[in-house]
Design an enzyme around this catalytic site. Structure first.
Site, PDB file in Angstrom:
ATOM      1  N   ARG A  35     117.225  -3.948   1.752  1.00  0.00           N
ATOM      2  CA  ARG A  35     117.783  -5.156   2.409  1.00  0.00           C
ATOM      3  C   ARG A  35     117.797  -5.046   3.928  1.00  0.00           C
ATOM      4  O   ARG A  35     118.567  -5.703   4.601  1.00  0.00           O
ATOM      5  CB  ARG A  35     119.189  -5.464   1.902  1.00  0.00           C
ATOM      6  CG  ARG A  35     119.228  -5.795   0.434  1.00  0.00           C
ATOM      7  CD  ARG A  35     120.512  -6.474   0.047  1.00  0.00           C
ATOM      8  NE  ARG A  35     120.485  -6.805  -1.360  1.00  0.00           N
ATOM      9  CZ  ARG A  35     120.824  -5.951  -2.324  1.00  0.00           C
ATOM     10  NH1 ARG A  35     121.232  -4.737  -2.005  1.00  0.00           N
ATOM     11  NH2 ARG A  35     120.769  -6.319  -3.577  1.00  0.00           N
ATOM     12  N   LYS A  66     109.496 -11.671  15.038  1.00  0.00           N
ATOM     13  CA  LYS A  66     108.778 -12.397  13.979  1.00  0.00           C
ATOM     14  C   LYS A  66     107.965 -11.380  13.181  1.00  0.00           C
ATOM     15  O   LYS A  66     107.148 -10.649  13.757  1.00  0.00           O
ATOM     16  CB  LYS A  66     107.847 -13.456  14.575  1.00  0.00           C
ATOM     17  CG  LYS A  66     108.570 -14.721  14.999  1.00  0.00           C
ATOM     18  CD  LYS A  66     107.580 -15.819  15.374  1.00  0.00           C
ATOM     19  CE  LYS A  66     108.306 -17.084  15.800  1.00  0.00           C
ATOM     20  NZ  LYS A  66     107.386 -18.125  16.288  1.00  0.00           N
ATOM     21  N   GLU A 111      96.966 -14.406  26.233  1.00  0.00           N
ATOM     22  CA  GLU A 111      98.430 -14.561  26.098  1.00  0.00           C
ATOM     23  C   GLU A 111      99.110 -14.275  27.442  1.00  0.00           C
ATOM     24  O   GLU A 111     100.124 -14.894  27.772  1.00  0.00           O
ATOM     25  CB  GLU A 111      98.980 -13.638  25.005  1.00  0.00           C
ATOM     26  CG  GLU A 111      98.438 -13.902  23.597  1.00  0.00           C
ATOM     27  CD  GLU A 111      99.077 -15.096  22.873  1.00  0.00           C
ATOM     28  OE1 GLU A 111     100.018 -15.714  23.411  1.00  0.00           O
ATOM     29  OE2 GLU A 111      98.612 -15.397  21.755  1.00  0.00           O
ATOM     30  N   LYS A 163     108.521 -13.126  27.747  1.00  0.00           N
ATOM     31  CA  LYS A 163     108.774 -13.254  26.298  1.00  0.00           C
ATOM     32  C   LYS A 163     110.233 -12.953  25.996  1.00  0.00           C
ATOM     33  O   LYS A 163     110.883 -13.667  25.208  1.00  0.00           O
ATOM     34  CB  LYS A 163     107.846 -12.314  25.520  1.00  0.00           C
ATOM     35  CG  LYS A 163     108.118 -12.286  24.027  1.00  0.00           C
ATOM     36  CD  LYS A 163     107.137 -13.081  23.221  1.00  0.00           C
ATOM     37  CE  LYS A 163     107.631 -13.334  21.796  1.00  0.00           C
ATOM     38  NZ  LYS A 163     106.626 -13.180  20.782  1.00  0.00           N
ATOM     39  N   GLU A 178     113.734 -19.966  17.197  1.00  0.00           N
ATOM     40  CA  GLU A 178     112.843 -21.102  17.469  1.00  0.00           C
ATOM     41  C   GLU A 178     113.454 -22.447  17.073  1.00  0.00           C
ATOM     42  O   GLU A 178     112.851 -23.254  16.357  1.00  0.00           O
ATOM     43  CB  GLU A 178     111.465 -20.902  16.808  1.00  0.00           C
ATOM     44  CG  GLU A 178     110.400 -21.781  17.457  1.00  0.00           C
ATOM     45  CD  GLU A 178     108.965 -21.430  17.068  1.00  0.00           C
ATOM     46  OE1 GLU A 178     108.641 -20.225  16.984  1.00  0.00           O
ATOM     47  OE2 GLU A 178     108.182 -22.363  16.876  1.00  0.00           O
ATOM     48  N   ARG A 225     111.729 -21.772  22.196  1.00  0.00           N
ATOM     49  CA  ARG A 225     110.745 -20.738  21.828  1.00  0.00           C
ATOM     50  C   ARG A 225     109.382 -21.337  21.478  1.00  0.00           C
ATOM     51  O   ARG A 225     108.356 -20.646  21.604  1.00  0.00           O
ATOM     52  CB  ARG A 225     111.288 -19.874  20.677  1.00  0.00           C
ATOM     53  CG  ARG A 225     110.379 -18.706  20.339  1.00  0.00           C
ATOM     54  CD  ARG A 225     111.033 -17.661  19.465  1.00  0.00           C
ATOM     55  NE  ARG A 225     110.083 -16.631  19.096  1.00  0.00           N
ATOM     56  CZ  ARG A 225     110.394 -15.461  18.570  1.00  0.00           C
ATOM     57  NH1 ARG A 225     111.662 -15.156  18.342  1.00  0.00           N
ATOM     58  NH2 ARG A 225     109.467 -14.581  18.266  1.00  0.00           N
ATOM     59  N   ASN A 266     104.022 -21.319  21.953  1.00  0.00           N
ATOM     60  CA  ASN A 266     102.850 -21.799  21.214  1.00  0.00           C
ATOM     61  C   ASN A 266     101.902 -22.612  22.099  1.00  0.00           C
ATOM     62  O   ASN A 266     101.019 -23.306  21.583  1.00  0.00           O
ATOM     63  CB  ASN A 266     103.288 -22.640  20.011  1.00  0.00           C
ATOM     64  CG  ASN A 266     103.955 -21.787  18.960  1.00  0.00           C
ATOM     65  OD1 ASN A 266     103.586 -20.629  18.761  1.00  0.00           O
ATOM     66  ND2 ASN A 266     104.956 -22.340  18.294  1.00  0.00           N
ATOM     67  N   HIS A 303      98.280 -22.891  21.247  1.00  0.00           N
ATOM     68  CA  HIS A 303      98.136 -22.457  19.860  1.00  0.00           C
ATOM     69  C   HIS A 303      97.880 -23.619  18.899  1.00  0.00           C
ATOM     70  O   HIS A 303      97.340 -23.393  17.817  1.00  0.00           O
ATOM     71  CB  HIS A 303      99.378 -21.689  19.400  1.00  0.00           C
ATOM     72  CG  HIS A 303      99.490 -20.310  20.008  1.00  0.00           C
ATOM     73  ND1 HIS A 303      99.526 -20.089  21.366  1.00  0.00           N
ATOM     74  CD2 HIS A 303      99.563 -19.083  19.437  1.00  0.00           C
ATOM     75  CE1 HIS A 303      99.631 -18.783  21.601  1.00  0.00           C
ATOM     76  NE2 HIS A 303      99.657 -18.155  20.444  1.00  0.00           N
ATOM     77  N   HIS A 348      94.927 -22.747  16.754  1.00  0.00           N
ATOM     78  CA  HIS A 348      94.992 -22.457  15.316  1.00  0.00           C
ATOM     79  C   HIS A 348      93.973 -23.281  14.548  1.00  0.00           C
ATOM     80  O   HIS A 348      93.345 -22.786  13.611  1.00  0.00           O
ATOM     81  CB  HIS A 348      96.390 -22.768  14.768  1.00  0.00           C
ATOM     82  CG  HIS A 348      97.387 -21.684  15.043  1.00  0.00           C
ATOM     83  ND1 HIS A 348      98.735 -21.929  15.152  1.00  0.00           N
ATOM     84  CD2 HIS A 348      97.232 -20.360  15.236  1.00  0.00           C
ATOM     85  CE1 HIS A 348      99.359 -20.784  15.408  1.00  0.00           C
ATOM     86  NE2 HIS A 348      98.471 -19.830  15.463  1.00  0.00           N
ATOM     87  N   HIS A 373      91.924 -14.544  17.792  1.00  0.00           N
ATOM     88  CA  HIS A 373      93.116 -15.337  18.102  1.00  0.00           C
ATOM     89  C   HIS A 373      93.229 -15.648  19.605  1.00  0.00           C
ATOM     90  O   HIS A 373      93.462 -16.792  20.000  1.00  0.00           O
ATOM     91  CB  HIS A 373      94.368 -14.610  17.605  1.00  0.00           C
ATOM     92  CG  HIS A 373      95.639 -15.338  17.913  1.00  0.00           C
ATOM     93  ND1 HIS A 373      95.955 -16.536  17.314  1.00  0.00           N
ATOM     94  CD2 HIS A 373      96.650 -15.063  18.775  1.00  0.00           C
ATOM     95  CE1 HIS A 373      97.123 -16.959  17.791  1.00  0.00           C
ATOM     96  NE2 HIS A 373      97.562 -16.085  18.680  1.00  0.00           N
TER      97      HIS A 373
HETATM   98  N1  GLY Z   1     104.229 -15.584  19.039  1.00  0.00           N
HETATM   99  C1  GLY Z   1     105.145 -16.631  19.228  1.00  0.00           C
HETATM  100  C2  GLY Z   1     106.558 -16.225  19.054  1.00  0.00           C
HETATM  101  O1  GLY Z   1     106.853 -15.052  19.012  1.00  0.00           O
HETATM  102  O2  GLY Z   1     107.418 -17.072  18.953  1.00  0.00           O
END
Ligand code: GLY
Length: 371
Positions: free
Chosen positions: A127, A149, A191, A235, A245, A249, A253, A256, A260, A273
């Site tokens: 957990r 993430k 990035e 970041k 997010e 946040r 993107n 993106h 994408h 990417h």
């Molecule tokens: N890669 C986008 C984020 O971490 O929100």
């Protein structure tokens, strides 16, 4: 040369350490606290891929064992196609073999795929146990390793399975980039440029002044340290303001949305990417200029920076405009039937909008598509 960046989350705050040869200090940094990040004597499972581990595994393991940890390893093949629940099962099998306990931790040594999978395996073992991120690609250094993430792909889409699980520590050793293929270095630079557009005008200026951005060997150690520090700081600031997010946040993107769609339309084979993000930033910039939201001169500066990093600015011919439009509609960022775009207003100033129509997008994509 060492930078320490704080990711100031109300719970689970942590630091990003950026220093040449940082790999040799990981054990000490984990143990050397009044309250160690992982208790000394504990078990650590290092997850990596065979190529990265061959280059850097011994140094990392030596640093961890010298600090008193019991280390075992789990090596998984490299590549996006292995980012599956099957690989998570393998990490969990290794965790079982190594008898990891609640106070044990996993250590991700690799690019974004290894980092995302190790984070998810750690989030779900017993957990949730600790994870330490040691990214070895530029893209993972400035993006995936920070912010918590984690996850894997589902046959129906990328990153559909996942969890937020913040690391205990992120360790970035810029020297490991010397073994990164040049194309992947450029992908990470996309990035980095993104942070200049969405958040940090000083970073944008630094990149503009840099003689070259397309290969590790042309970027001085000092410049690389600055680029990494400012990108990770950007970041960290965004994530600290909006961990899950809920709003802000989403600006990460930038580039993106169309990126994408281009990756997906070309079966994840034609562009990587970072290259897709570069194409997506060009498209978002064009869209914003066409809609008279940002000045053409700013768009031109963005275009020049992307060219300096030798990143693509054209959509490959196998990604037809109508296919891209259909994919945008299916994108998970669609809310109430509208695609959400991040558009620039100025250097270091972007906004989120769902007001862009297919009729706005179509001519931009068509003009960017290689005949
Ligand atoms: N890669 C986008 C984020 O971490 O929100």
């Amino acid at each position: 040369m060492k930078s320490i960046i704080a990711v100031d989350l109300p719970q689970n705050a942590y630091k990003v350490m950026i220093a040449p040869d940082a790999l040799d200090h990981v054990g000490g940094w984990l143990a050397d606290h009044q309250k160690p990040l992982v208790p000394t004597g504990q078990k650590l499972l290092v997850v990596s891929n065979p190529v990265i581990f061959r280059h850097y595994g011994d140094r990392l393991v030596q640093s961890l064992t010298a600090a008193g940890y019991q280390v075992s390893t789990c090596l998984l093949p490299a590549g996006e196609r292995y980012k599956t629940l099957r690989s998570i099962q393998k990490i969990h099998d290794a965790a079982y073999q190594a008898k990891l306990e609640r106070k044990s931790a996993m250590v991700a040594l690799g690019g974004g795929v290894i980092g995302d999978m190790t984070g998810f395996a750690a989030a779900t073992w017993l957990r949730g146990i600790g994870v330490v991120q040691i990214p070895t690609s530029l893209l993972a250094m400035v993006d995936a390793s920070i912010g918590g993430k984690t996850g894997v792909n589902h046959p129906h889409g990328k990153n559909l399975i996942g969890a937020f699980h913040q690391p205990r520590l992120v360790v970035i050793d810029p020297n490991v980039l010397k073994t990164l293929p040049a194309r992947e270095f450029r992908a990470g630079m996309a990035e980095v440029i993104k942070y200049g557009i969405i958040w940090d005008a000083a970073l944008f200026e630094t990149l503009t002044q840099a003689p070259r951005l397309d290969q590790y060997r042309y970027v001085s150690g000092e410049l690389l340290q600055t680029i990494l520090t400012r990108s990770c700081q950007a970041k960290a600031e965004v994530v600290a303001q909006d961990e899950k997010e809920a709003g802000l946040r989403a600006i990460l993107n930038y580039g993106h949305t169309i990126g994408h769609a281009v990756e997906s339309a070309t079966g994840y084979r034609t562009v990587n990417h970072g290259e897709a993000v570069a194409i997506g930033m060009i498209a978002a910039g064009r869209l914003a200029t066409t809609l008279q939201l940002w000045p053409a001169a700013a768009e031109q500066r963005q275009t020049e920076l992307i060219a300096k990093a030798k990143l693509p600015s054209q959509i490959p011919p196998n990604a037809e405009t109508e296919r891209l439009i259909a994919l945008l509609q299916a994108d998970k960022k669609v809310e109430a039937g509208r695609v959400r775009f991040i558009l620039p207003k100025a250097i270091a100033d972007v906004f989120i909008t769902d007001q862009v129509t297919d009729n706005d997008i179509r001519p931009v994509l068509a003009a960017m598509t290689n005949p």
